[in-house]
Structures are given as C-alpha cells and as structure tokens.
Design a protein around this motif. Structure first.
Motif, mmCIF file in Angstrom:
data_model
loop_
_atom_site.group_PDB
_atom_site.id
_atom_site.type_symbol
_atom_site.label_atom_id
_atom_site.label_comp_id
_atom_site.label_asym_id
_atom_site.label_seq_id
_atom_site.Cartn_x
_atom_site.Cartn_y
_atom_site.Cartn_z
ATOM 1 N N GLU A 1 0.979 -1.367 0.103
ATOM 2 C CA GLU A 1 -0.088 -0.124 0.049
ATOM 3 C C GLU A 1 0.844 1.195 -0.099
ATOM 4 O OE1 GLU A 1 -2.769 -0.249 3.201
ATOM 5 O OE2 GLU A 1 -3.864 -2.008 2.430
ATOM 6 N N VAL A 2 0.387 2.213 -0.862
ATOM 7 C CA VAL A 2 1.405 3.481 -0.821
ATOM 8 C C VAL A 2 0.345 4.669 -1.304
ATOM 9 C CG1 VAL A 2 3.371 2.554 -2.028
ATOM 10 C CG2 VAL A 2 1.623 3.305 -3.494
ATOM 11 N N LYS A 3 0.678 5.690 -0.902
ATOM 12 C CA LYS A 3 -0.084 6.970 -1.281
ATOM 13 C C LYS A 3 0.629 7.759 -2.067
ATOM 14 C CE LYS A 3 -3.020 9.894 1.504
ATOM 15 N NZ LYS A 3 -4.192 9.201 2.551
ATOM 16 N N LEU A 4 0.040 8.068 -3.365
ATOM 17 C CA LEU A 4 0.653 9.003 -4.128
ATOM 18 C C LEU A 4 -0.599 9.881 -4.698
ATOM 19 C CD1 LEU A 4 1.994 6.127 -6.692
ATOM 20 C CD2 LEU A 4 3.350 7.712 -5.136
ATOM 21 N N ASN A 5 -0.043 11.094 -4.906
ATOM 22 C CA ASN A 5 -0.876 12.332 -5.028
ATOM 23 C C ASN A 5 -2.280 12.146 -4.161
ATOM 24 O OD1 ASN A 5 0.838 13.134 -7.034
ATOM 25 N ND2 ASN A 5 0.148 11.820 -8.553
ATOM 26 N N GLY A 6 -2.097 11.885 -2.819
ATOM 27 C CA GLY A 6 -3.210 12.053 -2.043
ATOM 28 C C GLY A 6 -4.252 10.528 -2.180
ATOM 29 N N GLU A 7 -3.899 9.784 -2.853
ATOM 30 C CA GLU A 7 -4.749 8.574 -3.441
ATOM 31 C C GLU A 7 -4.077 7.259 -2.804
ATOM 32 O OE1 GLU A 7 -7.171 7.835 -7.034
ATOM 33 O OE2 GLU A 7 -5.450 8.994 -7.622
ATOM 34 N N ASP A 8 -4.955 6.480 -2.326
ATOM 35 C CA ASP A 8 -4.340 5.096 -1.663
ATOM 36 C C ASP A 8 -4.386 4.158 -2.763
ATOM 37 O OD1 ASP A 8 -4.040 6.032 1.081
ATOM 38 O OD2 ASP A 8 -6.361 5.845 1.427
ATOM 39 N N LEU A 9 -3.056 3.730 -3.022
ATOM 40 C CA LEU A 9 -2.823 2.791 -4.083
ATOM 41 C C LEU A 9 -2.202 1.438 -3.784
ATOM 42 C CD1 LEU A 9 -1.769 5.358 -6.664
ATOM 43 C CD2 LEU A 9 -4.190 4.428 -6.716
ATOM 44 N N LEU A 10 -2.070 0.462 -4.681
ATOM 45 C CA LEU A 10 -1.389 -0.790 -4.310
ATOM 46 C C LEU A 10 -0.431 -0.761 -5.516
ATOM 47 C CD1 LEU A 10 -4.146 -3.129 -3.668
ATOM 48 C CD2 LEU A 10 -2.316 -2.595 -2.002
ATOM 49 N N ILE A 11 0.663 -1.072 -4.872
ATOM 50 C CA ILE A 11 1.888 -1.440 -6.084
ATOM 51 C C ILE A 11 2.105 -3.128 -5.986
ATOM 52 C CG2 ILE A 11 4.242 -1.424 -6.860
ATOM 53 C CD1 ILE A 11 4.319 1.497 -5.980
ATOM 54 N N MET A 12 2.027 -3.944 -7.015
ATOM 55 C CA MET A 12 2.190 -5.450 -6.939
ATOM 56 C C MET A 12 2.660 -5.953 -8.255
ATOM 57 S SD MET A 12 -1.931 -6.710 -7.375
ATOM 58 C CE MET A 12 -2.316 -5.628 -6.229
ATOM 59 N N LYS A 13 3.328 -7.036 -8.088
ATOM 60 C CA LYS A 13 3.839 -7.770 -9.380
ATOM 61 C C LYS A 13 2.475 -8.307 -9.989
ATOM 62 C CE LYS A 13 8.365 -9.110 -8.143
ATOM 63 N NZ LYS A 13 9.320 -9.187 -9.168
ATOM 64 N N GLU A 14 2.703 -8.281 -11.352
ATOM 65 C CA GLU A 14 1.633 -9.005 -12.189
ATOM 66 C C GLU A 14 1.400 -10.399 -11.759
ATOM 67 O OE1 GLU A 14 0.627 -9.388 -16.906
ATOM 68 O OE2 GLU A 14 2.545 -10.058 -16.399
ATOM 69 N N SER A 15 2.183 -11.040 -11.593
ATOM 70 C CA SER A 15 1.883 -12.482 -10.850
ATOM 71 C C SER A 15 0.901 -12.621 -9.668
ATOM 72 C CB SER A 15 3.235 -13.326 -10.575
ATOM 73 O OG SER A 15 3.916 -12.423 -9.460
ATOM 74 N N ASP A 16 0.608 -11.468 -8.821
ATOM 75 C CA ASP A 16 -0.080 -11.357 -7.769
ATOM 76 C C ASP A 16 -1.482 -11.251 -8.338
ATOM 77 O OD1 ASP A 16 2.018 -11.579 -5.938
ATOM 78 O OD2 ASP A 16 2.013 -9.595 -5.532
ATOM 79 N N ILE A 17 -1.723 -10.947 -9.499
ATOM 80 C CA ILE A 17 -2.985 -10.572 -10.174
ATOM 81 C C ILE A 17 -3.647 -11.860 -10.461
ATOM 82 C CG2 ILE A 17 -4.304 -9.768 -12.149
ATOM 83 C CD1 ILE A 17 -2.363 -7.411 -12.029
ATOM 84 N N MET A 18 -4.883 -12.432 -10.076
ATOM 85 C CA MET A 18 -5.573 -13.602 -10.549
ATOM 86 C C MET A 18 -6.142 -13.595 -11.798
ATOM 87 S SD MET A 18 -6.802 -14.981 -6.845
ATOM 88 C CE MET A 18 -6.888 -13.488 -5.494
ATOM 89 N N GLY A 19 -6.781 -12.524 -12.092
ATOM 90 C CA GLY A 19 -7.364 -12.406 -13.469
ATOM 91 C C GLY A 19 -8.012 -11.026 -13.861
ATOM 92 N N ILE A 20 -8.317 -10.875 -15.123
ATOM 93 C CA ILE A 20 -9.068 -9.712 -15.554
ATOM 94 C C ILE A 20 -10.455 -9.859 -15.620
ATOM 95 C CG2 ILE A 20 -9.209 -8.074 -17.449
ATOM 96 C CD1 ILE A 20 -6.265 -9.049 -18.195
ATOM 97 N N ILE A 21 -11.411 -9.110 -15.016
ATOM 98 C CA ILE A 21 -12.610 -8.986 -15.010
ATOM 99 C C ILE A 21 -13.214 -8.376 -16.498
ATOM 100 C CG2 ILE A 21 -14.785 -8.104 -13.743
ATOM 101 C CD1 ILE A 21 -13.074 -8.044 -11.420
ATOM 102 N N GLY A 22 -13.989 -9.333 -17.074
ATOM 103 C CA GLY A 22 -14.363 -8.767 -18.556
ATOM 104 C C GLY A 22 -15.482 -8.189 -18.733
#
Length: 98
Positions: A77-98
């Motif tokens: 978890e990081v805060k960039l430009n006042g927004e809470d965001l996540l930085i992760m590796k692509e391998s942490d993503i389970m799938g794309i929601i179509g």
C-alpha cells in the motif's frame, strides 16, 4: 486519477482498489470497521515488462484501465498524489474481469 508521473518498473503494476458494496444482498448496511478490503481494482499504470532468461523483454498481459482481481494480502500500500494505491507484481493478479 490525473496522469501520474509515477511509472512502476519491470513487471509491477499500480492498482486502485474499487470500493466494495456498503449493503449486503439482504439490505443490511455494513459499517466501515467491519468491511473487508476489496480484492478488486483498476490498473492505473503498468511497468515495461519482465525479462526472460535470454534477456528479451516480455510485455505484461494487463494494461491501464483493466479491472482485476488480486489476492487479499497482495501488494504494497502506498499513497501517491493523495490517493491510496497498491503496487504489486503482475503475478499477484489472479485475473482480468471482463
């Protein structure tokens, strides 16, 4: 999010969590303290890709704007430009929601 000056490196992506429902299907309102963090988000920025064993650049399967599903404890978890965001590796993503 306005165009960010932040670009993740290699096979990392920046994800903005999508807000979860505040009511159950039965109409019960869930207070903020009882909500689980959503495991769904939108890709904000992507890195250039990972390198394979021969040094060739392999582009990522996800792109900015994709809605994705990721693990409950994935990313940093990081805060960039006042927004809470996540930085992760692509391998942490389970799938794309179509």
């Amino acid at each position: 999010m306005a165009k960010s000056k932040f670009r993740p490196l290699h096979d990392r992506v920046v994800v903005k969590r999508v807000d979860s429902e505040e009511k159950t299907k039965g109409g019960i309102i869930i207070p903020d303290t009882a909500k689980e963090k959503p495991q769904e988000g939108e890709i904000i920025a992507v890195g250039s890709g990972a390198r394979d064993e021969s040094g060739k650049l392999v582009p990522l399967d996800v792109k900015a704007g994709d809605r994705v599903l990721f693990g409950k404890w994935s990313g940093t978890e990081v805060k960039l430009n006042g927004e809470d965001l996540l930085i992760m590796k692509e391998s942490d993503i389970m799938g794309i929601i179509g």
